[in-house]
Design a protein around this motif. Sequence first.
Motif, mmCIF file in Angstrom:
data_model
loop_
_atom_site.group_PDB
_atom_site.id
_atom_site.type_symbol
_atom_site.label_atom_id
_atom_site.label_comp_id
_atom_site.label_asym_id
_atom_site.label_seq_id
_atom_site.Cartn_x
_atom_site.Cartn_y
_atom_site.Cartn_z
ATOM 1 N N GLU B 247 0.825 -1.230 0.012
ATOM 2 C CA GLU B 247 0.019 -0.026 -0.106
ATOM 3 C C GLU B 247 0.739 1.220 -0.144
ATOM 4 N N GLN B 248 2.054 1.160 0.756
ATOM 5 C CA GLN B 248 2.918 2.337 1.050
ATOM 6 C C GLN B 248 3.487 2.629 -0.666
ATOM 7 N N LEU B 249 3.860 1.336 -1.210
ATOM 8 C CA LEU B 249 4.425 1.616 -2.496
ATOM 9 C C LEU B 249 3.441 2.168 -3.470
ATOM 10 N N LEU B 250 2.115 1.804 -3.464
ATOM 11 C CA LEU B 250 0.969 2.334 -4.438
ATOM 12 C C LEU B 250 0.957 3.929 -4.013
ATOM 13 N N ALA B 253 5.017 5.704 -5.084
ATOM 14 C CA ALA B 253 5.630 5.594 -6.349
ATOM 15 C C ALA B 253 4.646 6.173 -7.503
ATOM 16 N N PRO B 254 5.283 7.254 -8.032
ATOM 17 C CA PRO B 254 4.575 7.924 -9.174
ATOM 18 C C PRO B 254 4.534 7.027 -10.354
ATOM 19 N N ASP B 255 5.460 6.154 -10.716
ATOM 20 C CA ASP B 255 5.470 5.202 -11.619
ATOM 21 C C ASP B 255 4.918 4.034 -11.496
ATOM 22 N N ILE B 256 4.145 3.875 -10.564
ATOM 23 C CA ILE B 256 3.782 2.490 -10.040
ATOM 24 C C ILE B 256 2.744 1.906 -11.341
ATOM 25 N N TRP B 276 4.543 -2.681 -9.545
ATOM 26 C CA TRP B 276 5.852 -2.812 -9.537
ATOM 27 C C TRP B 276 5.987 -1.190 -9.904
ATOM 28 N N SER B 277 7.268 -0.913 -9.424
ATOM 29 C CA SER B 277 7.694 0.682 -9.453
ATOM 30 C C SER B 277 9.153 0.233 -9.937
ATOM 31 N N ASN B 278 9.340 0.789 -11.321
ATOM 32 C CA ASN B 278 10.674 0.463 -11.773
ATOM 33 C C ASN B 278 11.598 1.536 -11.038
ATOM 34 N N ALA B 279 11.343 2.754 -10.710
ATOM 35 C CA ALA B 279 12.148 3.614 -10.256
ATOM 36 C C ALA B 279 12.838 2.891 -8.803
ATOM 37 N N GLN B 280 11.954 2.400 -8.249
ATOM 38 C CA GLN B 280 12.479 2.044 -6.620
ATOM 39 C C GLN B 280 12.877 0.371 -6.898
#
Lengths: 187, 368
Positions: B247-250, B253-256, B276-280
């Motif tokens: 949830e935190q990642l969602l 992460a702007p690129d999620i 998936w976040s490619n940046a992170q």
Amino acid sequence: MAQAILKHIASGDKTAVQKCIDTYGGLVWSLALRMLSNSDEAEDAVQEIFIDVWKNAGRFDETQASETTFVAMIARRRLIDRMRKQNRQPDIGSLEDILAEPTENKNRNPQTSVEAKETAQAMKNLRPEQRQILHLSIVQGFSHQEISDALNIPLGTVKTHARRGLLKVRESLGLDSSGDNIEEATV
Amino acid sequence: MKDVKKERLFELLADQTVFGLSEEEAVELAQLKTQFPDWEKYNLLEITAAMIGLSDLDTSKELPVNLRSRILVDAEKYFDSIGETQNKSNFASDKNVGLATTANAEFEPRRPFWQWLGLAVAAAACIALAINLWLTRSQPQPEVAETPKTVQTPEILATPESQETPEIVVIPEPAKTPETGESNKTPRNQETTKIPETNRNQEIVRSPKNANIPEAKTPEVKTPEIVRIPTPAKTPSPELSAAQKREQLLASAPDIIQTNWVSAKDKKVVLGDVVWSNAQQKGYVRLRDMPTLDPNQETYQLWIVDEAQNKKTPVSGGIFNVGQAGEAVIPINAQLKILKPKSFAISKEKAGGVVVTKPNRIVATAKL
């Protein structure tokens, strides 16, 4: 100096280093990119390979191989180590792809070009399955187990094809200094 | 009898060249070599393999300029370490002798004073941090941002005139101010940098083979012993569950990217999604009512298809199992950096996972 670079390096001549990188940098970089498929990983590997080259330059024996082949041999050892750590999955490709004739020789190093041509000819004389397995193992660096799984053939068969193919190529290249018929003795 | 042994010798030599040997095979080969002292004259198999590797190689690719610079630095260190007479202090200034003479204009091993000052500050901070960690090692530490690798670089801890640094403390992930970390992290593709990548040099220094190689650019510095201490327990106050981290990642992460699982043909319906976040380089698989596998027999394995990879080689995203019915959230553990994700897949494999999967083992895919 083309065939004396490693001798200079072995004797501690630093000025030969640049020549070594100029001559073999593209070769090592190309090998790394082909086997590792990740440019960051390939860059790390190339640095390690050149350190190996400095360290092993004194072992080069011009009666056995050209400098190009010697550098490629050192590179291959290092790349296989790294590749197996990568846990990479084989891109098997079709048998037709592997059997296809190379459309263009992109080797710019004349020495590499001559050797590549001879070896390509030797590979052409192999049976298709020998060629495919040598390609997967030596060119792409996959283990016998990976090849066995991917091609769905027994492990022992993979090894047998690889052995026969390798020995046959060696004989075709005139590297069999013993004079024995090794293939017959081995397979 | 002798012929049988000779055959076996050749078999093992060939296997060693092509695939490598198991421990037992290596012992067997060593024994056979003693029985055939002239085995080397029959060998040349490794040379053959190297030539096969060259047979269809495209060598038209140029060595990247930055990589070339790093190799030259490595060479300088290597030759210095083997007692070359080259005066290291002339390395940067003597354009006729050093390895980097005509390498390229960008290669400049010397650092300006302000950079040394920055490094000295970083060194002091690291030492203070190490002391702090030592004194407070039993106390919980707050979770902090990932520390850039360059913190491990001996150069960073060395001062210009560097008194002999007694010990370098390598701290994998503890507190580090973000701005310091970013400024120390030299991007691999930073073509304009004048500083050879410390990260690379550090790796080479860290390698056992090169452990005694002194820094080419800091001749006064004695290569200190690198001591790795365990990562201080990442003890975030309270540990988030995988579902909470998802949830935190969602949220952060702007690129999620998010996509749903689609069951493979003829396989049981798979419900859930993947984010998936490619940046992170982080992501999570969410599955609902996935059958539990016997962990001694089977495992699920995640795969990521990266369009940017040269070969169409899915990257393993880790193995996992689901404990019980209901929702399961599993963090993705990509084995390689993912550049351009194209799709994800879950396969059912033998326990421990595999490096090679087959289409009939895929149970679900998620395409972007």
